[in-house]
Design a protein around this motif. Structure first.
Motif, PDB file in Angstrom:
ATOM      1  N   TYR A   1      17.667 134.177   8.663  1.00  0.00           N
ATOM      2  CA  TYR A   1      17.707 134.150  10.103  1.00  0.00           C
ATOM      3  C   TYR A   1      17.891 135.920  10.466  1.00  0.00           C
ATOM      4  O   TYR A   1      18.836 136.294   9.895  1.00  0.00           O
ATOM      5  CB  TYR A   1      18.430 133.490  10.488  1.00  0.00           C
ATOM      6  N   TYR A   2      16.971 136.335  11.359  1.00  0.00           N
ATOM      7  CA  TYR A   2      17.463 137.719  11.760  1.00  0.00           C
ATOM      8  C   TYR A   2      17.410 137.645  13.448  1.00  0.00           C
ATOM      9  O   TYR A   2      16.487 137.128  13.965  1.00  0.00           O
ATOM     10  CB  TYR A   2      16.174 138.658  11.344  1.00  0.00           C
ATOM     11  N   GLU A   3      18.514 138.232  14.029  1.00  0.00           N
ATOM     12  CA  GLU A   3      18.569 138.283  15.508  1.00  0.00           C
ATOM     13  C   GLU A   3      19.392 139.432  15.763  1.00  0.00           C
ATOM     14  O   GLU A   3      20.049 139.858  15.310  1.00  0.00           O
ATOM     15  CB  GLU A   3      19.266 136.877  15.837  1.00  0.00           C
ATOM     16  N   SER A   4      18.632 140.104  16.932  1.00  0.00           N
ATOM     17  CA  SER A   4      19.161 141.305  17.462  1.00  0.00           C
ATOM     18  C   SER A   4      19.151 141.253  19.014  1.00  0.00           C
ATOM     19  O   SER A   4      17.800 141.096  19.388  1.00  0.00           O
ATOM     20  CB  SER A   4      18.537 142.440  16.949  1.00  0.00           C
ATOM     21  N   GLY A   5      20.238 141.658  19.443  1.00  0.00           N
ATOM     22  CA  GLY A   5      20.196 141.664  21.060  1.00  0.00           C
ATOM     23  C   GLY A   5      21.415 141.698  21.625  1.00  0.00           C
ATOM     24  O   GLY A   5      22.296 142.037  21.039  1.00  0.00           O
ATOM     25  N   GLN A   6      21.548 141.483  23.003  1.00  0.00           N
ATOM     26  CA  GLN A   6      22.831 141.816  23.863  1.00  0.00           C
ATOM     27  C   GLN A   6      23.313 140.330  24.641  1.00  0.00           C
ATOM     28  O   GLN A   6      22.324 139.590  25.067  1.00  0.00           O
ATOM     29  CB  GLN A   6      22.688 142.779  24.698  1.00  0.00           C
ATOM     30  N   ILE A   7      24.138 140.053  24.656  1.00  0.00           N
ATOM     31  CA  ILE A   7      24.761 139.129  25.770  1.00  0.00           C
ATOM     32  C   ILE A   7      25.390 139.695  26.657  1.00  0.00           C
ATOM     33  O   ILE A   7      26.298 140.770  26.860  1.00  0.00           O
ATOM     34  CB  ILE A   7      25.695 138.145  25.193  1.00  0.00           C
TER      35      ILE A   7
ATOM     36  N   GLN B   1       8.655 133.900  14.900  1.00  0.00           N
ATOM     37  CA  GLN B   1       9.320 134.380  15.978  1.00  0.00           C
ATOM     38  C   GLN B   1      10.263 133.315  16.490  1.00  0.00           C
ATOM     39  O   GLN B   1      10.182 132.226  16.839  1.00  0.00           O
ATOM     40  CB  GLN B   1       8.409 135.113  17.214  1.00  0.00           C
ATOM     41  N   LEU B   2      11.541 133.822  17.039  1.00  0.00           N
ATOM     42  CA  LEU B   2      12.718 133.021  17.261  1.00  0.00           C
ATOM     43  C   LEU B   2      12.479 132.483  18.735  1.00  0.00           C
ATOM     44  O   LEU B   2      12.587 131.046  19.179  1.00  0.00           O
ATOM     45  CB  LEU B   2      13.996 133.876  17.576  1.00  0.00           C
ATOM     46  N   SER B   3      11.512 133.107  19.492  1.00  0.00           N
ATOM     47  CA  SER B   3      11.148 132.402  20.838  1.00  0.00           C
ATOM     48  C   SER B   3      10.207 131.416  20.750  1.00  0.00           C
ATOM     49  O   SER B   3      10.096 130.511  21.622  1.00  0.00           O
ATOM     50  CB  SER B   3      10.279 133.575  21.560  1.00  0.00           C
ATOM     51  N   ASN B   4       9.610 131.014  19.385  1.00  0.00           N
ATOM     52  CA  ASN B   4       8.904 130.009  19.125  1.00  0.00           C
ATOM     53  C   ASN B   4       9.367 128.681  18.444  1.00  0.00           C
ATOM     54  O   ASN B   4       8.840 128.109  17.884  1.00  0.00           O
ATOM     55  CB  ASN B   4       7.505 130.428  18.261  1.00  0.00           C
ATOM     56  N   TYR B   5      10.618 129.030  18.110  1.00  0.00           N
ATOM     57  CA  TYR B   5      11.446 127.859  17.341  1.00  0.00           C
ATOM     58  C   TYR B   5      12.498 127.520  18.155  1.00  0.00           C
ATOM     59  O   TYR B   5      13.445 128.045  18.550  1.00  0.00           O
ATOM     60  CB  TYR B   5      12.122 128.993  16.062  1.00  0.00           C
ATOM     61  N   HIS B   6      12.547 125.901  18.196  1.00  0.00           N
ATOM     62  CA  HIS B   6      13.342 125.624  18.993  1.00  0.00           C
ATOM     63  C   HIS B   6      14.174 124.367  18.483  1.00  0.00           C
ATOM     64  O   HIS B   6      14.824 123.588  19.081  1.00  0.00           O
ATOM     65  CB  HIS B   6      12.538 124.759  20.324  1.00  0.00           C
ATOM     66  N   GLU B   7      14.225 124.305  17.248  1.00  0.00           N
ATOM     67  CA  GLU B   7      14.748 123.224  16.627  1.00  0.00           C
ATOM     68  C   GLU B   7      16.194 123.965  16.342  1.00  0.00           C
ATOM     69  O   GLU B   7      16.730 124.780  16.257  1.00  0.00           O
ATOM     70  CB  GLU B   7      14.450 123.027  15.056  1.00  0.00           C
ATOM     71  N   PRO B   8      17.465 122.793  16.201  1.00  0.00           N
ATOM     72  CA  PRO B   8      18.934 123.127  16.002  1.00  0.00           C
ATOM     73  C   PRO B   8      19.189 123.772  14.829  1.00  0.00           C
ATOM     74  O   PRO B   8      18.544 123.655  13.852  1.00  0.00           O
ATOM     75  CB  PRO B   8      19.504 121.826  16.018  1.00  0.00           C
ATOM     76  N   LEU B   9      20.257 124.721  14.818  1.00  0.00           N
ATOM     77  CA  LEU B   9      20.341 125.583  13.366  1.00  0.00           C
ATOM     78  C   LEU B   9      21.763 125.085  12.985  1.00  0.00           C
ATOM     79  O   LEU B   9      22.605 124.753  13.785  1.00  0.00           O
ATOM     80  CB  LEU B   9      20.436 126.839  13.867  1.00  0.00           C
ATOM     81  N   PRO B  10      21.811 125.135  11.600  1.00  0.00           N
ATOM     82  CA  PRO B  10      23.278 124.760  11.079  1.00  0.00           C
ATOM     83  C   PRO B  10      24.285 125.815  11.093  1.00  0.00           C
ATOM     84  O   PRO B  10      25.199 125.872  10.348  1.00  0.00           O
ATOM     85  CB  PRO B  10      22.665 124.315   9.563  1.00  0.00           C
ATOM     86  N   PHE B  11      23.801 126.846  11.724  1.00  0.00           N
ATOM     87  CA  PHE B  11      24.930 128.123  11.925  1.00  0.00           C
ATOM     88  C   PHE B  11      24.837 128.553  13.206  1.00  0.00           C
ATOM     89  O   PHE B  11      23.960 128.490  14.097  1.00  0.00           O
ATOM     90  CB  PHE B  11      24.661 129.165  10.790  1.00  0.00           C
TER      91      PHE B  11
ATOM     92  N   ASP C   1      12.050 144.673  19.789  1.00  0.00           N
ATOM     93  CA  ASP C   1      11.454 144.800  18.310  1.00  0.00           C
ATOM     94  C   ASP C   1      11.331 143.349  18.151  1.00  0.00           C
ATOM     95  O   ASP C   1      12.412 142.681  17.556  1.00  0.00           O
ATOM     96  CB  ASP C   1      12.347 145.634  17.605  1.00  0.00           C
ATOM     97  N   LEU C   2      10.207 142.689  17.922  1.00  0.00           N
ATOM     98  CA  LEU C   2      10.005 141.387  17.692  1.00  0.00           C
ATOM     99  C   LEU C   2      10.396 140.950  16.059  1.00  0.00           C
ATOM    100  O   LEU C   2      10.901 140.008  15.958  1.00  0.00           O
ATOM    101  CB  LEU C   2       8.414 140.862  17.828  1.00  0.00           C
ATOM    102  N   GLY C   3       9.973 142.151  15.494  1.00  0.00           N
ATOM    103  CA  GLY C   3      10.504 142.007  13.876  1.00  0.00           C
ATOM    104  C   GLY C   3      11.768 141.753  13.470  1.00  0.00           C
ATOM    105  O   GLY C   3      12.183 141.413  12.353  1.00  0.00           O
ATOM    106  N   ARG C   4      12.547 142.108  14.579  1.00  0.00           N
ATOM    107  CA  ARG C   4      14.019 141.997  14.474  1.00  0.00           C
ATOM    108  C   ARG C   4      14.709 140.653  14.742  1.00  0.00           C
ATOM    109  O   ARG C   4      15.921 140.419  14.864  1.00  0.00           O
ATOM    110  CB  ARG C   4      14.868 143.047  14.984  1.00  0.00           C
ATOM    111  N   ASN C   5      13.714 139.454  15.311  1.00  0.00           N
ATOM    112  CA  ASN C   5      14.218 138.334  15.826  1.00  0.00           C
ATOM    113  C   ASN C   5      13.339 137.315  15.447  1.00  0.00           C
ATOM    114  O   ASN C   5      12.256 136.583  16.081  1.00  0.00           O
ATOM    115  CB  ASN C   5      14.131 138.181  17.439  1.00  0.00           C
ATOM    116  N   THR C   6      13.688 136.872  14.051  1.00  0.00           N
ATOM    117  CA  THR C   6      12.568 135.971  13.231  1.00  0.00           C
ATOM    118  C   THR C   6      13.490 135.072  12.443  1.00  0.00           C
ATOM    119  O   THR C   6      14.576 135.229  12.071  1.00  0.00           O
ATOM    120  CB  THR C   6      11.539 136.564  12.269  1.00  0.00           C
ATOM    121  N   ILE C   7      12.691 133.931  12.206  1.00  0.00           N
ATOM    122  CA  ILE C   7      13.555 132.842  11.217  1.00  0.00           C
ATOM    123  C   ILE C   7      12.374 132.344  10.371  1.00  0.00           C
ATOM    124  O   ILE C   7      11.289 132.115  10.634  1.00  0.00           O
ATOM    125  CB  ILE C   7      13.908 131.687  12.027  1.00  0.00           C
ATOM    126  N   ASP C   8      12.852 132.330   9.027  1.00  0.00           N
ATOM    127  CA  ASP C   8      12.107 131.922   7.887  1.00  0.00           C
ATOM    128  C   ASP C   8      12.578 130.512   7.381  1.00  0.00           C
ATOM    129  O   ASP C   8      13.901 130.707   6.639  1.00  0.00           O
ATOM    130  CB  ASP C   8      11.857 132.942   6.997  1.00  0.00           C
TER     131      ASP C   8
END
Length: 395
Positions: A284-290, A238-248, A264-271
């Motif tokens: 990387y999958y991320e879905s949301g609003q700013i 889950q993206l909420s549990n990942y805090h490392e810098p990303l190259p994109f 939907d937690l399945g739409r915010n994940t990183i492998d």
């Protein structure tokens, strides 16, 4: 401990090498092992007192083709004729029939090499059809593997690809060996030369066993890898549990404001994983609003595929494949502005502009961003330089 009445031995040579098989079976009889059943890789023998027994292999006299199956036993007339001459039918394998004779004075099954060559018609055609089938399949396997995208599959699962290629190559070499053996044997018979019933089968056995063991081991390991990929739990975090810098770039990098992730937690994940050909692979999958001051300024879903490969050439090949992954959704080429620091870039969109894809390549790194913004909350062209800048400066 009482010995078993039967024993299994690995077959050292294929039936298509008739002379080598006959010689091996005769040697086994001299050691007290008498053939009962011939299989794909092994043969079953019955233990008894060692004696001199001759073995001969004949072929079914039918049209050989992958569309026609060989009979499981010779005809009754043939069996009776050979039995009268002292030859007993033992077993069959595909189009081959195995006979044995304990009478050293009994005449040979075949006394005319030319007629015996004609009897190999089905065996020759089957060997040809099997080899051609394997030969036609190999280019497909090499170019497409058994996945749709060969380079992506090679980077994602190099061991799986290698095992599959080794399996297919060993099967092709076995089919080629069968074809060579039966053609060489038939050529000898056509020249009027009698079969060599005491041929040295040991050099042939080393090659055959190597190819058979390669096929069996690669198939077994391939099965275990595929089974593991099905049974092992997903590596996605889950993206909420990942805090490392990303190259994109992520959604937070694309606009100022507060990120409201999709529920939907399945739409915010990183492998994140690595392989022999890629020190870093991100899915990387991320879905949301700013939002800013309660207003939505960006509402999108993005899927990022990122490869840091070991070779720049491999990254270029990957870039060409990444577009095909989402081609049905974003298949219209779109012009891009100049992007400093980027070696190559491609962009595609759907007809209504709701789907976009950006592919960037630099040195040995490549990434694909698949973007969905059905409400058109932002201009994707304005986001492209942000994606390119963060990708270019990432280490």
């Amino acid at each position: 401990m009482k010995r078993k009445d039967t024993v299994t031995r690995q077959i050292p040579c294929p039936c298509y090498d008739v002379e080598a098989c006959e010689s091996w079976l005769t040697d086994q009889a001299a050691r007290g092992l008498f053939l009962e059943q011939w299989g794909l890789y092994t043969a079953r023998f019955r233990r008894d007192i060692p004696r001199v027994v001759r073995y001969r292999i004949t072929a079914a006299r039918l049209k050989g083709s992958v569309l026609f199956s060989a009979p499981s036993a010779p005809g009754e007339e043939e069996t009776d004729l050979y039995a009268a001459a002292g030859w007993e039918f033992v077993c069959s394998w595909q189009e081959f029939f195995f006979y044995c004779c304990r009478d050293p004075h009994a005449p040979e099954l075949h006394t005319d090499p030319a007629i015996q060559a004609i009897s190999l018609k089905m065996a020759v055609r089957t060997a040809v059809s099997n080899f051609l089938a394997q030969l036609m399949m190999l280019p497909v396997i090499v170019s497409r593997s058994f996945w749709e995208f060969p380079f992506s599959s090679l980077v994602e699962d190099p061991l799986l690809c290698l095992l599959y290629l080794l399996f297919c190559l060993s099967i092709l070499l076995l089919a080629g060996r069968n074809l060579y053996s039966i053609f060489r044997f038939r050529h000898r018979l056509r020249q009027g030369l009698p079969p060599r019933h005491r041929k040295d089968w040991r050099p042939i056995a080393r090659i055959h066993r190597l190819l058979v063991n390669l096929a069996r081991c690669s198939a077994g390991l391939l099965f275990l890898l595929l089974l593991g990929s099905v049974l092992l739990p997903s590596r996605a975090t889950q993206l909420s549990n990942y805090h490392e810098p990303l190259p994109f770039a992520t959604l937070s990098d694309l606009a100022e404001g507060t990120l409201v992730p999709d529920e939907d937690l399945g739409r915010n994940t990183i492998d994140l994983r690595h392989t022999l050909l890629a020190p870093a692979i991100y899915h990387y999958y991320e879905s949301g609003q700013i939002t800013q001051n309660g207003q939505v300024i960006l509402d999108a879903t993005m899927a990022v595929t990122y490869y840091n490969t070991r070779f720049s050439r491999l990254a270029q090949q990957l870039a060409g494949e990444l577009h095909e992954t989402h081609e049905p959704y974003a298949d219209l080429p779109e012009p891009l502005p100049t992007l400093p620091g980027i070696d190559a870039a491609w962009a595609y969109r759907s007809e209504n502009g709701a789907f976009r894809q950006l592919i960037l390549c630099k040195d040995s790194r490549v990434m694909s961003v698949f973007w969905t913004d059905s409400e058109h909350t932002t201009d994707f062209q304005q986001l492209v330089p942000i994606f390119a800048d963060i990708f270019s400066n990432a280490q």
